[in-house]
Write an enzyme that holds these catalytic residues in place. Structure first.
Site, PDB file in Angstrom:
ATOM      1  N   GLU A   1       0.677  -1.264  -0.136  1.00  0.00           N
ATOM      2  CA  GLU A   1      -0.122   0.217   0.142  1.00  0.00           C
ATOM      3  C   GLU A   1       0.919   1.413  -0.371  1.00  0.00           C
ATOM      4  OE1 GLU A   1      -3.348  -2.003   3.181  1.00  0.00           O
ATOM      5  OE2 GLU A   1      -2.261  -1.016   3.727  1.00  0.00           O
TER       6      GLU A   1
ATOM      7  N   ASP B   1     -12.215  -6.750   0.195  1.00  0.00           N
ATOM      8  CA  ASP B   1     -13.033  -8.218   0.406  1.00  0.00           C
ATOM      9  C   ASP B   1     -14.247  -7.851   1.292  1.00  0.00           C
ATOM     10  OD1 ASP B   1     -10.580  -8.134   2.531  1.00  0.00           O
ATOM     11  OD2 ASP B   1     -12.630  -8.959   3.523  1.00  0.00           O
TER      12      ASP B   1
ATOM     13  N   LYS C   1     -13.872  -2.274   7.562  1.00  0.00           N
ATOM     14  CA  LYS C   1     -13.226  -3.699   9.329  1.00  0.00           C
ATOM     15  C   LYS C   1     -12.066  -3.757   8.957  1.00  0.00           C
ATOM     16  CE  LYS C   1     -13.330  -8.096  10.621  1.00  0.00           C
ATOM     17  NZ  LYS C   1     -11.981  -8.929  10.013  1.00  0.00           N
ATOM     18  N   ASP C   2     -11.393  -2.736   9.764  1.00  0.00           N
ATOM     19  CA  ASP C   2      -9.591  -3.128   9.201  1.00  0.00           C
ATOM     20  C   ASP C   2      -8.392  -3.867  10.832  1.00  0.00           C
ATOM     21  OD1 ASP C   2      -9.433  -0.811  11.318  1.00  0.00           O
ATOM     22  OD2 ASP C   2      -8.009   0.208  10.162  1.00  0.00           O
ATOM     23  N   MET C   3      -7.081  -3.154  10.742  1.00  0.00           N
ATOM     24  CA  MET C   3      -6.714  -3.688  11.741  1.00  0.00           C
ATOM     25  C   MET C   3      -5.641  -2.499  12.095  1.00  0.00           C
ATOM     26  SD  MET C   3      -5.556  -7.499   9.506  1.00  0.00           S
ATOM     27  CE  MET C   3      -5.160  -8.178  11.639  1.00  0.00           C
ATOM     28  N   GLU C   4      -6.032  -1.400  12.412  1.00  0.00           N
ATOM     29  CA  GLU C   4      -5.295  -0.526  12.756  1.00  0.00           C
ATOM     30  C   GLU C   4      -5.954   0.692  13.118  1.00  0.00           C
ATOM     31  OE1 GLU C   4      -4.135  -1.578   9.640  1.00  0.00           O
ATOM     32  OE2 GLU C   4      -2.694  -3.205  10.171  1.00  0.00           O
TER      33      GLU C   4
ATOM     34  N   THR D   1      -5.999  -0.935   3.391  1.00  0.00           N
ATOM     35  CA  THR D   1      -7.156  -1.280   3.199  1.00  0.00           C
ATOM     36  C   THR D   1      -8.312  -2.390   4.057  1.00  0.00           C
ATOM     37  OG1 THR D   1      -5.960  -3.699   2.954  1.00  0.00           O
ATOM     38  CG2 THR D   1      -5.958  -2.609   0.350  1.00  0.00           C
TER      39      THR D   1
HETATM   40  N1  ADE Z   1      -7.835  -4.953   5.262  1.00  0.00           N
HETATM   41  C1  ADE Z   1      -8.514  -5.564   4.247  1.00  0.00           C
HETATM   42  N2  ADE Z   1      -9.573  -6.590   4.413  1.00  0.00           N
HETATM   43  C2  ADE Z   1      -9.527  -6.650   5.431  1.00  0.00           C
HETATM   44  C3  ADE Z   1     -10.489  -7.465   6.923  1.00  0.00           C
HETATM   45  N3  ADE Z   1     -11.928  -8.052   6.208  1.00  0.00           N
HETATM   46  N4  ADE Z   1     -10.566  -7.523   7.305  1.00  0.00           N
HETATM   47  C4  ADE Z   1      -9.395  -6.623   8.671  1.00  0.00           C
HETATM   48  N5  ADE Z   1      -8.453  -6.158   7.918  1.00  0.00           N
HETATM   49  C5  ADE Z   1      -8.785  -5.610   6.793  1.00  0.00           C
END
Ligand code: ADE
Length: 261
Positions: free
Chosen positions: A30, A219, A193-196, A110
């Protein structure tokens, strides 16, 4: 009478043009197109921003009157993969705020999207709110601390001008989604929904640094396809949409104050 003294930079206080922008990105895939787009260069070792031992990477340069620092948490020193997730994101955001004193943070990346909430692959969202979905503490008040819901910087003019969707962001340390996560994400009223994001928002708030969250959907979490497969399949194409959106956001910011956004 002398004006009251403040240790806040002008732009952060809402007056004066934004001059320093910090872009926080989790993945190399990214980050690199934006490094090229903004013609950023690797910070040389003698300008080292980060403590020895941290794998975090900083690129910097000037673009349209802004000083841009782009940081990503680098590769895991043992496993060699991108250091995604809330711990690395919070650490690199903390160190970057301390060292670089940005006027504005852009957390770009993303995300998974919910089709039930109107998300499609390739959509780019500006998050209105950020919260956690995997910090369950069922004790009064601790429950709210765990969720850590907060509003992001309001940017009504940017939204009017740019073709971005708006939705709430929910953050957790897993790419997939357990039934527990799903309930919590729905309670957070999230579209992406992400991770950060919520971790970056927590640190930015702690140091009163305005922050915005630009998230592109790789996704569909409430769809048929396995998340990891769909994410990997769409990562490169959706990154192009993300980078285009971040460029438009930065172009819009150029020459403006926080209160103009
Ligand atoms: N980044 C991209 N797709 C993700 C997902 N489904 N959950 C968390 N972070 C993401």
């Amino acid at each position: 009478m002398a004006p009251p003294q403040s240790d806040q930079p002008d732009a952060a206080a809402g007056s004066g043009a934004i001059s320093k922008v910090l872009i926080v990105i989790a993945m190399q895939t990214e980050a690199l197109p934006l490094v090229n787009k903004f013609k950023l260069v690797d910070a040389p070792p003698h300008e080292s921003t980060f403590p020895k031992g941290a794998p975090w990477i900083r690129y910097h340069g000037n673009y349209k009157g802004l000083h841009i620092d782009l940081v990503w948490p680098g590769k895991d020193p043992v496993l060699g993969v991108d250091s995604v997730g809330t711990v690395s994101a919070a650490l690199v955001t903390y160190a970057s705020i301390q060292m670089l004193k940005p006027d504005l943070i852009i957390n770009a990346g993303t995300a998974g999207g919910f089709k039930a909430k109107g998300a499609s692959i390739g959509d780019v969202f500006l998050a209105s709110d950020a919260a956690f979905h995997d910090r369950r503490i069922p004790i009064p008040v601790f429950d709210m601390y765990g969720i850590g819901a907060r509003k992001t910087l309001e940017t009504p003019n940017m939204l009017k001008e740019l073709n971005l969707k708006v939705g709430k962001l929910s953050t957790g340390d897993s790419l997939d989604m357990t039934p527990h996560d799903e309930t919590a994400i729905l309670n957070n009223d999230a579209t992406v929904k992400d991770m950060e994001g919520a971790a970056v928002a927590y640190v930015a708030d702690m140091f009163s640094t305005p922050a915005i969250f630009v998230k592109a959907v790789t996704d569909i979490v409430d769809g048929e396809k396995p998340t990891a497969e769909e994410f990997l399949q769409n990562l490169v194409a959706v990154t192009a949409a993300l980078d285009q959106a971040v460029t438009e956001v930065v172009d819009f910011i150029s020459g403006k104050c926080i209160s103009d956004l």
